[in-house]
Design a protein around this motif. Sequence first.
Motif, PDB file in Angstrom:
ATOM      1  N   ASP A   1       0.787  -1.100  -0.038  1.00 11.13           N
ATOM      2  CA  ASP A   1      -0.011   0.065  -0.046  1.00 11.13           C
ATOM      3  C   ASP A   1       0.826   1.086  -0.106  1.00 11.13           C
ATOM      4  O   ASP A   1       1.728   1.232   0.772  1.00 11.13           O
TER       5      ASP A   1
ATOM      6  N   THR B   1      -1.281   7.165   5.155  1.00 14.10           N
ATOM      7  CA  THR B   1      -2.207   6.391   6.019  1.00 14.10           C
ATOM      8  C   THR B   1      -2.325   7.289   7.520  1.00 14.10           C
ATOM      9  O   THR B   1      -3.252   7.221   8.163  1.00 14.10           O
TER      10      THR B   1
ATOM     11  N   SER C   1       2.572  -1.278   4.659  1.00 15.27           N
ATOM     12  CA  SER C   1       2.338   0.133   4.296  1.00 15.27           C
ATOM     13  C   SER C   1       3.679   0.691   4.029  1.00 15.27           C
ATOM     14  O   SER C   1       4.594   0.639   4.974  1.00 15.27           O
TER      15      SER C   1
END
Length: 143
Positions: A37, A41, A107
């Motif tokens: 990803d 975030t 992430s």
Amino acid sequence: MTQKDRRTCIRAVLVLLWIGLGVLLFVLYRGHTLLVDNRNTQEGLRAPDLITVSVDGGKGLEFFRGDRDRFAVVGTRHRISIEFSDGTPPVEQEFRLPIRDDMYILSVPKMLNDLPFVEVFHTTPEPRSPEEDELPVEEVPIP
């Protein structure tokens, strides 16, 4: 020890070896889906604009800010390599995935900021209260 007892003992050892081999193969070759990803975030974490990501030395995929893609990985130990388009030196990081879950999310912004960057990805939405499911009703006068 009689011949019958020896045969029973040998058979029991062979069964235990087969079970042990099955457990070993399961642990070594357990497959996972890894979602990489590249999204903002958290406050203060900015995703890179254009990067090339490869996992375990495989084919590299290009990610723009806000992209997410998946990799099929086997085993528990993995290495991710990130190359930047702006001339920043490449980054490599090793990580481990537990055996118990099927899908994990990694992430990139968290990884670049030395935060915990791998977590379990849940495919089912979290339960919501009935009040959240109700849509506001607007009363429209009938002409």
